[in-house]
Design an enzyme around this catalytic site. Structure first.
Site, PDB file in Angstrom:
ATOM      1  N   THR A  12      43.904  52.052 -32.096  1.00 42.76           N
ATOM      2  CA  THR A  12      43.266  53.257 -32.168  1.00 42.76           C
ATOM      3  C   THR A  12      42.966  53.604 -33.380  1.00 42.76           C
ATOM      4  O   THR A  12      41.673  54.121 -33.930  1.00 42.76           O
ATOM      5  CB  THR A  12      44.336  54.371 -31.790  1.00 42.76           C
ATOM      6  OG1 THR A  12      44.606  54.047 -30.355  1.00 42.76           O
ATOM      7  CG2 THR A  12      43.653  55.873 -31.701  1.00 42.76           C
ATOM      8  N   SER A  54      45.856  47.024 -28.812  1.00 43.87           N
ATOM      9  CA  SER A  54      47.282  46.093 -29.067  1.00 43.87           C
ATOM     10  C   SER A  54      47.857  45.976 -27.566  1.00 43.87           C
ATOM     11  O   SER A  54      48.745  44.907 -27.413  1.00 43.87           O
ATOM     12  CB  SER A  54      48.099  46.736 -29.906  1.00 43.87           C
ATOM     13  OG  SER A  54      48.770  47.779 -29.250  1.00 43.87           O
ATOM     14  N   THR A  85      49.242  51.230 -31.980  1.00 50.80           N
ATOM     15  CA  THR A  85      50.566  51.759 -31.936  1.00 50.80           C
ATOM     16  C   THR A  85      51.324  51.331 -30.602  1.00 50.80           C
ATOM     17  O   THR A  85      52.625  51.121 -30.726  1.00 50.80           O
ATOM     18  CB  THR A  85      50.600  53.151 -32.115  1.00 50.80           C
ATOM     19  OG1 THR A  85      50.034  53.839 -31.051  1.00 50.80           O
ATOM     20  CG2 THR A  85      49.961  53.536 -33.521  1.00 50.80           C
ATOM     21  N   ASP A  86      50.704  51.043 -29.683  1.00 47.61           N
ATOM     22  CA  ASP A  86      51.506  50.676 -28.266  1.00 47.61           C
ATOM     23  C   ASP A  86      52.322  49.783 -28.360  1.00 47.61           C
ATOM     24  O   ASP A  86      53.374  49.608 -27.638  1.00 47.61           O
ATOM     25  CB  ASP A  86      50.473  50.700 -27.189  1.00 47.61           C
ATOM     26  CG  ASP A  86      49.569  51.851 -26.948  1.00 47.61           C
ATOM     27  OD1 ASP A  86      50.108  52.904 -27.233  1.00 47.61           O
ATOM     28  OD2 ASP A  86      48.645  51.783 -26.111  1.00 47.61           O
TER      29      ASP A  86
HETATM   30  N1  ASP Z   1      46.037  51.443 -26.983  1.00 52.87           N
HETATM   31  C1  ASP Z   1      46.072  51.446 -28.491  1.00 52.87           C
HETATM   32  C2  ASP Z   1      46.694  50.281 -28.940  1.00 52.87           C
HETATM   33  O1  ASP Z   1      47.784  49.934 -29.019  1.00 52.87           O
HETATM   34  C3  ASP Z   1      46.948  52.862 -28.831  1.00 52.87           C
HETATM   35  C4  ASP Z   1      47.152  52.805 -30.421  1.00 52.87           C
HETATM   36  O2  ASP Z   1      46.719  52.246 -31.138  1.00 52.87           O
HETATM   37  O3  ASP Z   1      47.681  54.175 -30.772  1.00 52.87           O
HETATM   38  O4  ASP Z   1      45.853  49.340 -29.535  1.00 52.87           O
END
Ligand code: ASP
Length: 303
Positions: A12, A54, A85-86
């Site tokens: 993100t 991710s 973050t995932d």
């Molecule tokens: N879907 C995103 C990822 O993990 C979520 C994030 O980065 O907060 O790439």
């Protein structure tokens, strides 16, 4: 000034709206251009080995990040990895287990909201803080998010949308970064031995979450996997009605590990009969480890 390698991988923090939903598109260089203050903290060189959500990241991608760090290990004073973050916790745990005895920092960060969009975005603070921690004297793998410094093998994402989403589970925080950017480390990692890289991992692991009425026949299917983690209840153990099928699985040569669905605490197979019987049949307790940390340790053949 310290010389830091930024390893950008998407997430993100690097996303832009596409009309089909957010998708990562910004390079590490573009992220840095939006935060010129980083130039006052350290000198940065960028590698962009991946630009992905991710959610799509597999062990092969994680090993690409680890290899990028290891191949550049002698050239830089530290490393900052920008990441979705995932599944950041899976990457931080794997980096912790494959990059051993580090005497330099490897800091992962990301954001719940893209850089340069929403004024409430956490991207700027998190990226700046990651570089601050990379220049603070910390050594080893850690995640830096919302002012928390979390050791690589204790990172857990607890909230899918809030900016304060991560916690250190099974260990105290390694430190904090306050809103003025002051880094306070609460532990100094012990250095021991020469750094080395575990360059082979085996991702063939299944994680099976128990529900009270799970169909026992599912365990026949699991016999094709060499390693199975069963996420049980509370302190851990195998429900009596599943004992026979789990025993058969172990007898077939599959290693069976037991962990808990509880976020905090430990798996303790000595406390209850259901735990003792599981241990007697050869199931291995994952003790204090988080499930994510256990996955990484098992992939590396440590347990
Ligand atoms: N879907 C995103 C990822 O993990 C979520 C994030 O980065 O907060 O790439």
């Amino acid at each position: 000034m310290k010389h830091i390698l930024m390893v950008a991988t998407g997430g993100t923090i690097a996303c832009r709206q596409t009309g089909r939903g957010l998708a990562p598109s910004l390079t590490g260089e573009e992220l840095l251009e939006m935060l010129p203050e980083i130039g006052k903290i350290c000198k940065v060189v960028v590698e962009n080995p991946l630009t992905i959500d991710s959610t799509d990241m597999c062990a092969e991608d994680r090993m690409k990040i680890a290899t990028c760090i290891w191949q550049n290990y002698d050239r830089y004073d530290g490393f900052v990895v920008t990441h979705g973050t995932d599944t950041l916790s899976y990457t931080s745990a794997l980096l912790y287990h494959v990059l051993r005895n580090l005497n330099k920092p490897v800091i992962l960060t990301g954001a719940q909201k893209p850089m340069g969009g929403d004024p409430d975005s956490d991207a700027e603070r998190n990226l700046l803080d990651a570089f601050r921690v990379a220049c603070s004297g910390w050594t080893g793998v850690a995640a830096v998010l919302h002012g928390r410094i979390i050791r690589g093998n204790h990172v857990v994402k607890m909230h899918s949308t809030a900016v304060d989403a991560f916690r250190s589970v099974g260990a105290p925080l390694a430190g904090t970064v306050d809103e003025e950017g002051n880094v306070r480390l609460s532990i100094v990692p012990l250095l021991g031995g020469e750094p080395y890289f575990v360059d082979q991992v085996d991702p063939h692991i299944v994680l099976m979450k128990l529900v009270p009425d799970l169909d026992p026949s599912i365990f026949d299917f699991l016999a094709r996997y060499p390693k199975v983690i069963i996420e049980g209840f509370g302190s851990g153990g195998i429900p009596q009605r599943l004992e026979k099928v789990v025993q058969k699985l172990i007898m077939s040569g599959t290693k069976v590990y037991l962990t808990s669905q509880c976020i905090e605490g430990e798996t303790n197979l000595h406390k209850y009969e259901v735990g003792r019987r599981a241990e007697a049949m050869g199931a291995i307790s994952l003790g204090h480890r988080t499930t994510v940390d256990a996955v990484a340790a098992i992939m590396c053949g440590e347990i």
